[in-house]
Scaffold this motif. Structure first.
Motif, PDB file in Angstrom:
ATOM      1  N   LYS A  96     -73.761 -40.596  85.400  1.00  0.00           N
ATOM      2  CA  LYS A  96     -72.675 -39.626  85.475  1.00  0.00           C
ATOM      3  C   LYS A  96     -71.626 -39.979  84.438  1.00  0.00           C
ATOM      4  O   LYS A  96     -71.244 -41.144  84.292  1.00  0.00           O
ATOM      5  N   GLN A  97     -71.144 -38.962  83.698  1.00  0.00           N
ATOM      6  CA  GLN A  97     -70.135 -39.174  82.651  1.00  0.00           C
ATOM      7  C   GLN A  97     -69.033 -38.128  82.780  1.00  0.00           C
ATOM      8  O   GLN A  97     -69.324 -36.947  83.027  1.00  0.00           O
ATOM      9  N   GLU A  98     -67.796 -38.554  82.617  1.00  0.00           N
ATOM     10  CA  GLU A  98     -66.634 -37.663  82.614  1.00  0.00           C
ATOM     11  C   GLU A  98     -65.737 -38.036  81.445  1.00  0.00           C
ATOM     12  O   GLU A  98     -65.490 -39.218  81.208  1.00  0.00           O
ATOM     13  N   LEU A  99     -65.267 -37.017  80.730  1.00  0.00           N
ATOM     14  CA  LEU A  99     -64.364 -37.232  79.597  1.00  0.00           C
ATOM     15  C   LEU A  99     -63.286 -36.160  79.632  1.00  0.00           C
ATOM     16  O   LEU A  99     -63.586 -34.964  79.687  1.00  0.00           O
ATOM     17  N   GLU A 100     -62.024 -36.586  79.626  1.00  0.00           N
ATOM     18  CA  GLU A 100     -60.890 -35.653  79.669  1.00  0.00           C
ATOM     19  C   GLU A 100     -59.867 -36.051  78.615  1.00  0.00           C
ATOM     20  O   GLU A 100     -59.474 -37.217  78.522  1.00  0.00           O
ATOM     21  N   THR A 101     -59.460 -35.089  77.794  1.00  0.00           N
ATOM     22  CA  THR A 101     -58.435 -35.321  76.772  1.00  0.00           C
ATOM     23  C   THR A 101     -57.341 -34.274  76.930  1.00  0.00           C
ATOM     24  O   THR A 101     -57.613 -33.115  77.280  1.00  0.00           O
ATOM     25  N   GLU A 102     -56.121 -34.676  76.670  1.00  0.00           N
ATOM     26  CA  GLU A 102     -54.968 -33.776  76.770  1.00  0.00           C
ATOM     27  C   GLU A 102     -54.072 -33.989  75.559  1.00  0.00           C
ATOM     28  O   GLU A 102     -53.730 -35.119  75.217  1.00  0.00           O
ATOM     29  N   LEU A 103     -53.710 -32.883  74.912  1.00  0.00           N
ATOM     30  CA  LEU A 103     -52.860 -32.920  73.725  1.00  0.00           C
ATOM     31  C   LEU A 103     -51.548 -32.217  74.031  1.00  0.00           C
ATOM     32  O   LEU A 103     -51.535 -31.064  74.465  1.00  0.00           O
ATOM     33  N   MET A 104     -50.421 -32.903  73.815  1.00  0.00           N
ATOM     34  CA  MET A 104     -49.093 -32.330  74.030  1.00  0.00           C
ATOM     35  C   MET A 104     -48.256 -32.534  72.772  1.00  0.00           C
ATOM     36  O   MET A 104     -48.312 -33.598  72.148  1.00  0.00           O
ATOM     37  N   ILE A 105     -47.475 -31.512  72.423  1.00  0.00           N
ATOM     38  CA  ILE A 105     -46.651 -31.544  71.226  1.00  0.00           C
ATOM     39  C   ILE A 105     -45.200 -31.304  71.626  1.00  0.00           C
ATOM     40  O   ILE A 105     -44.876 -30.277  72.240  1.00  0.00           O
ATOM     41  N   PHE A 106     -44.313 -32.235  71.296  1.00  0.00           N
ATOM     42  CA  PHE A 106     -42.886 -32.137  71.591  1.00  0.00           C
ATOM     43  C   PHE A 106     -42.121 -31.955  70.278  1.00  0.00           C
ATOM     44  O   PHE A 106     -42.349 -32.702  69.317  1.00  0.00           O
ATOM     45  N   ILE A 107     -41.211 -30.998  70.238  1.00  0.00           N
ATOM     46  CA  ILE A 107     -40.434 -30.695  69.031  1.00  0.00           C
ATOM     47  C   ILE A 107     -38.954 -30.887  69.341  1.00  0.00           C
ATOM     48  O   ILE A 107     -38.443 -30.372  70.342  1.00  0.00           O
ATOM     49  N   THR A 108     -38.255 -31.636  68.465  1.00  0.00           N
ATOM     50  CA  THR A 108     -36.816 -31.875  68.617  1.00  0.00           C
ATOM     51  C   THR A 108     -36.123 -31.600  67.283  1.00  0.00           C
ATOM     52  O   THR A 108     -36.203 -32.423  66.353  1.00  0.00           O
ATOM     53  N   PRO A 109     -35.430 -30.453  67.114  1.00  0.00           N
ATOM     54  CA  PRO A 109     -34.666 -30.193  65.895  1.00  0.00           C
ATOM     55  C   PRO A 109     -33.201 -30.605  66.092  1.00  0.00           C
ATOM     56  O   PRO A 109     -32.628 -30.419  67.161  1.00  0.00           O
ATOM     57  N   THR A 110     -32.614 -31.164  65.038  1.00  0.00           N
ATOM     58  CA  THR A 110     -31.223 -31.625  65.108  1.00  0.00           C
ATOM     59  C   THR A 110     -30.504 -31.219  63.828  1.00  0.00           C
ATOM     60  O   THR A 110     -31.000 -31.463  62.726  1.00  0.00           O
ATOM     61  N   ILE A 111     -29.331 -30.605  63.970  1.00  0.00           N
ATOM     62  CA  ILE A 111     -28.513 -30.266  62.812  1.00  0.00           C
ATOM     63  C   ILE A 111     -27.825 -31.528  62.304  1.00  0.00           C
ATOM     64  O   ILE A 111     -27.170 -32.238  63.066  1.00  0.00           O
ATOM     65  N   VAL A 112     -28.005 -31.808  61.017  1.00  0.00           N
ATOM     66  CA  VAL A 112     -27.421 -33.017  60.415  1.00  0.00           C
ATOM     67  C   VAL A 112     -26.019 -32.672  59.938  1.00  0.00           C
ATOM     68  O   VAL A 112     -25.837 -31.806  59.081  1.00  0.00           O
ATOM     69  N   ARG A 113     -25.053 -33.357  60.497  1.00  0.00           N
ATOM     70  CA  ARG A 113     -23.658 -33.109  60.133  1.00  0.00           C
ATOM     71  C   ARG A 113     -23.115 -34.323  59.368  1.00  0.00           C
ATOM     72  O   ARG A 113     -23.380 -35.461  59.745  1.00  0.00           O
ATOM     73  N   ASP A 114     -22.361 -34.048  58.322  1.00  0.00           N
ATOM     74  CA  ASP A 114     -21.775 -35.130  57.507  1.00  0.00           C
ATOM     75  C   ASP A 114     -20.680 -35.858  58.289  1.00  0.00           C
ATOM     76  O   ASP A 114     -19.959 -35.266  59.071  1.00  0.00           O
TER      77      ASP A 114
END
Length: 461
Positions: free
Chosen positions: A443-461
């Motif tokens: 018996k064989q089981e294989l599970e993969t999960e892909l998650m993508i997190f996005i964080t944008p930040t305004i660069v202030r001087d």
């Protein structure tokens, strides 16, 4: 203090002269009124002769103004708290007029009567914006006879046009030539994998030798002829059938040296699973029985984290990628008449990369709109075709809005596969309980999960 009093007396005298000059004009118009508050003016014209209005504006603003004799007509206009040049533009546009700067003088002429020598050449150097980007904006507001060019070396726009148009361009370029805000975009790509495998196997066999009047009868599993050992995948020596050396995990003979009748072991070996072998004693050298049970179970958890970051200015696309190019040899044959064919070889590459592409747009409420594309591909050396690994790809393409510094989950891809297999001797493996002596189950089981997190930040001087 004395200097301030002198300036105050000078202004009072100037306004007195203006009012004295306006008295005759009042006989020709219902109302001409000009008042000043700080550097801004309020004007109220009612059916006033435009030449008189222009002279009044020129004196109120201390302008050396010359009005062409062809400028005629009346104008009614009410303006409150405006800049003097804005007021001039408003008055001139109502009558199709323009002005030309000539040294320290301003000449008012009709647009239709303006000549090439009335046009002024002005250079607009830019500090933040690109002259190439602002060229289309200038093209839309210039006059038909104007000429526009750019100087890439100085990042400047050179325009030859009427002074009124040039002043409008100067105001517009001042508002456009500003420092663009920058956005830092960080992506975290998390890939989690879980796998489970289990195998149960059995090996048994033996030998029985009996003597009768008909001769000697031998009963055993497989063959017992002499053979030579071979080398396994891990480098160990695997004896052939009939060898005196016993390899208990993957061999095909039992401790007695006889071949197994049922040989269905689990995939065990060094560092993987285990086996238990039993050999039942010989009775007068006539019978022996070998039994070996093997079992293997594998459980694994893995996590791959990729974190690409890229910075770009507002409304500009940014790309970042990292990966591997896999070279592939390409062989092609070309027929040449009836003489056969020629063979040519070349090299082609397949890219397996992690790529991030983003276009940020900063909104008025400091939220960030993103046009985003993430592509993750990697070679899979467990699946090889003609020595070339396949490429596993995962990608996401979306439009979204995120708070400044906030994090959003772009998406998730879950892949799960389950596989059960059974190998055995036909019919005998189906017998309850006893059937386990004639089959192998995995018996064989294989599970993969892909998650993508996005964080944008305004660069202030």
């Amino acid at each position: 203090m004395a200097h301030d009093r002198t300036i105050g007396r000078t202004r009072i005298m100037a306004y007195a002269l203006v009012l004295a000059w306006l008295l005759p004009a009042a006989a020709q118009a219902e109302s001409v009124e000009i008042t000043q508050a700080s550097s801004r003016f309020s004007m109220d014209f009612r059916d006033a002769d435009i030449r008189d209005v222009l002279r009044a504006v020129g004196q109120a603003a201390s302008l050396n103004m010359i009005v062409s004799d062809t400028v005629t007509g009346q104008v009614s206009l009410s303006i409150k708290d405006v800049d003097i040049w804005d007021a001039m533009e408003a008055i001139l546009k109502t009558k199709g007029l323009t002005y030309v700067r000539d040294a320290n003088m301003v000449r008012v002429v009709a647009v239709a009567e303006a000549r090439d020598n009335d046009m002024e050449t002005r250079v607009f150097p830019l500090g933040n914006a690109s002259s190439q980007d602002l060229l289309p904006v200038i093209e839309k507001i210039k006059s038909d006879r104007a000429r526009v060019s750019i100087d890439s070396r100085m990042n400047a726009v050179v325009v030859k046009d009427l002074s009124l148009n040039l002043d409008q361009m100067a105001k517009l370029l001042k508002n456009l030539d500003v420092k663009m805000p920058q956005v830092l975009i960080e992506a975290k790509i998390v890939e989690v994998s879980r796998n489970y495998a289990r195998e149960l196997g059995v090996q048994w066999g033996g030998k029985h030798t009996g003597t009768s009047s008909q001769g000697t009868t031998v009963l055993s599993g497989g063959t017992t002829g002499a053979g030579s050992s071979s080398t396994g995948a891990t480098g160990q020596s695997i004896p052939a059938v009939g060898n005196t050396t016993f390899f208990p995990l993957t061999g095909d003979i039992g401790p007695s040296g006889n071949a197994f009748a049922v040989n269905l072991p689990a995939a065990v070996g060094s560092g993987s699973g285990g086996a238990l072998g039993i050999s039942f004693g010989k009775l007068g050298g006539k019978m022996s029985l070998d039994l070996q049970l093997s079992a293997m179970q594998t459980t694994g958890n893995g996590k791959i984290l990729s974190s690409p970051k890229v910075m770009t200015v507002n409304n500009r696309e940014a790309k970042i990628s990292s990966g591997t190019d896999i070279p592939i040899k390409i062989v092609s044959a070309t027929a040449v008449g009836g003489a056969g064919s020629t063979t040519t070889a070349g090299v082609q590459t397949i890219s397996a990369t992690l790529a991030l592409s983003a276009i940020p747009t900063i909104m008025s409420d400091n939220r960030i709109a993103l046009v985003l594309k993430v592509d993750k591909s990697e070679p899979d050396f467990s699946r090889v075709v003609d020595g070339i690994p396949t490429v596993s790809r995962r990608s996401a393409d979306t439009h979204l809005t995120v708070d400044d510094g906030g994090t959003v989950v772009l998406g998730g891809i879950i892949t799960k596969s389950e596989n059960e297999s059974e190998s055995g001797v036909p019919l005998l493996s189906k017998i309850p309980i006893i059937g386990w002596l004639f089959k192998k189950k995995s018996k064989q089981e294989l599970e993969t999960e892909l998650m993508i997190f996005i964080t944008p930040t305004i660069v202030r001087d």
